[in-house]
Design a protein around this motif. Structure first.
Motif, PDB file in Angstrom:
ATOM      1  N   CYS A 102       0.862  -1.095  -0.152  1.00 23.26           N
ATOM      2  CA  CYS A 102      -0.023  -0.041   0.119  1.00 23.26           C
ATOM      3  C   CYS A 102       0.885   1.213   0.060  1.00 23.26           C
ATOM      4  CB  CYS A 102      -0.934  -0.046   1.399  1.00 23.26           C
ATOM      5  SG  CYS A 102      -2.206  -1.427   1.107  1.00 23.26           S
ATOM      6  N   SER A 141       2.526   1.725  -3.423  1.00 22.40           N
ATOM      7  CA  SER A 141       1.461   2.034  -4.535  1.00 22.40           C
ATOM      8  C   SER A 141       0.921   3.340  -4.401  1.00 22.40           C
ATOM      9  CB  SER A 141       0.123   0.881  -4.520  1.00 22.40           C
ATOM     10  OG  SER A 141      -0.547   0.938  -3.428  1.00 22.40           O
ATOM     11  N   PHE A 155       2.760  -6.806  -2.420  1.00 22.48           N
ATOM     12  CA  PHE A 155       1.364  -7.323  -2.642  1.00 22.48           C
ATOM     13  C   PHE A 155       1.608  -8.946  -2.972  1.00 22.48           C
ATOM     14  CE2 PHE A 155      -0.585  -3.041  -3.791  1.00 22.48           C
ATOM     15  CZ  PHE A 155      -0.915  -2.872  -2.443  1.00 22.48           C
ATOM     16  N   ARG A 165      -6.971  -9.447   0.074  1.00 23.93           N
ATOM     17  CA  ARG A 165      -6.702  -8.143  -0.221  1.00 23.93           C
ATOM     18  C   ARG A 165      -5.397  -7.867  -1.162  1.00 23.93           C
ATOM     19  NH1 ARG A 165      -6.599  -4.478   4.837  1.00 23.93           N
ATOM     20  NH2 ARG A 165      -5.085  -5.864   5.156  1.00 23.93           N
ATOM     21  N   SER A 176      -5.337  -6.111  -4.847  1.00 22.71           N
ATOM     22  CA  SER A 176      -4.253  -4.973  -5.104  1.00 22.71           C
ATOM     23  C   SER A 176      -3.405  -5.240  -6.126  1.00 22.71           C
ATOM     24  CB  SER A 176      -3.780  -4.378  -3.760  1.00 22.71           C
ATOM     25  OG  SER A 176      -4.692  -4.102  -2.856  1.00 22.71           O
ATOM     26  N   GLU A 189      -5.150  -5.185  -9.708  1.00 24.16           N
ATOM     27  CA  GLU A 189      -5.388  -3.862  -9.871  1.00 24.16           C
ATOM     28  C   GLU A 189      -4.018  -2.962 -10.215  1.00 24.16           C
ATOM     29  OE1 GLU A 189      -7.027  -2.016  -6.458  1.00 24.16           O
ATOM     30  OE2 GLU A 189      -8.731  -3.440  -6.400  1.00 24.16           O
TER      31      GLU A 189
END
Length: 100
Positions: free
Chosen positions: A32, A35, A52, A62, A66, A69
């Motif tokens: 996170c 990103s 990730f 999750r 991610s 994505e």
């Protein structure tokens, strides 16, 4: 280094230490941070994908989402590099865990 930069550096170091133990939440948090460019980290999709990917390997759904994505914004070469870095991390941390 200002107080907030020191705090961010400590937070990242702490997450990396937990990540080395296979902590899926710490691995996800690192993804996170990279990103989004948060907690003192620059935006780096290769680093984000790597973290990730490692979190997903440790059971984080999750992180799987991610990773998928951000992969949409990456080239095949960037994804391959992220996967190479993830393998290198696993290799290094497994050796460290066995030696400990």
């Amino acid at each position: 280094m200002g107080h907030s930069l020191k705090a961010a550096a400590f937070l990242m170091e702490s997450r990396i230490a937990d990540a080395a133990e296979g902590d899926a939440e710490a691995l996800y948090a690192l993804g996170c941070a990279y990103s989004a460019g948060a907690d003192g980290a620059d935006v780096d999709l290769i680093e984000a994908h790597k973290w990730f990917n490692l979190a997903a390997l440790n059971g984080s759904e999750r992180a799987q989402e991610s990773r998928a994505e951000i992969a949409d914004y990456m080239s095949a070469r960037e994804i391959a590099e992220a996967q190479r870095q993830a393998r290198a991390w696993l290799s290094a941390t497994c050796v460290n865990r066995i030696a400990a």
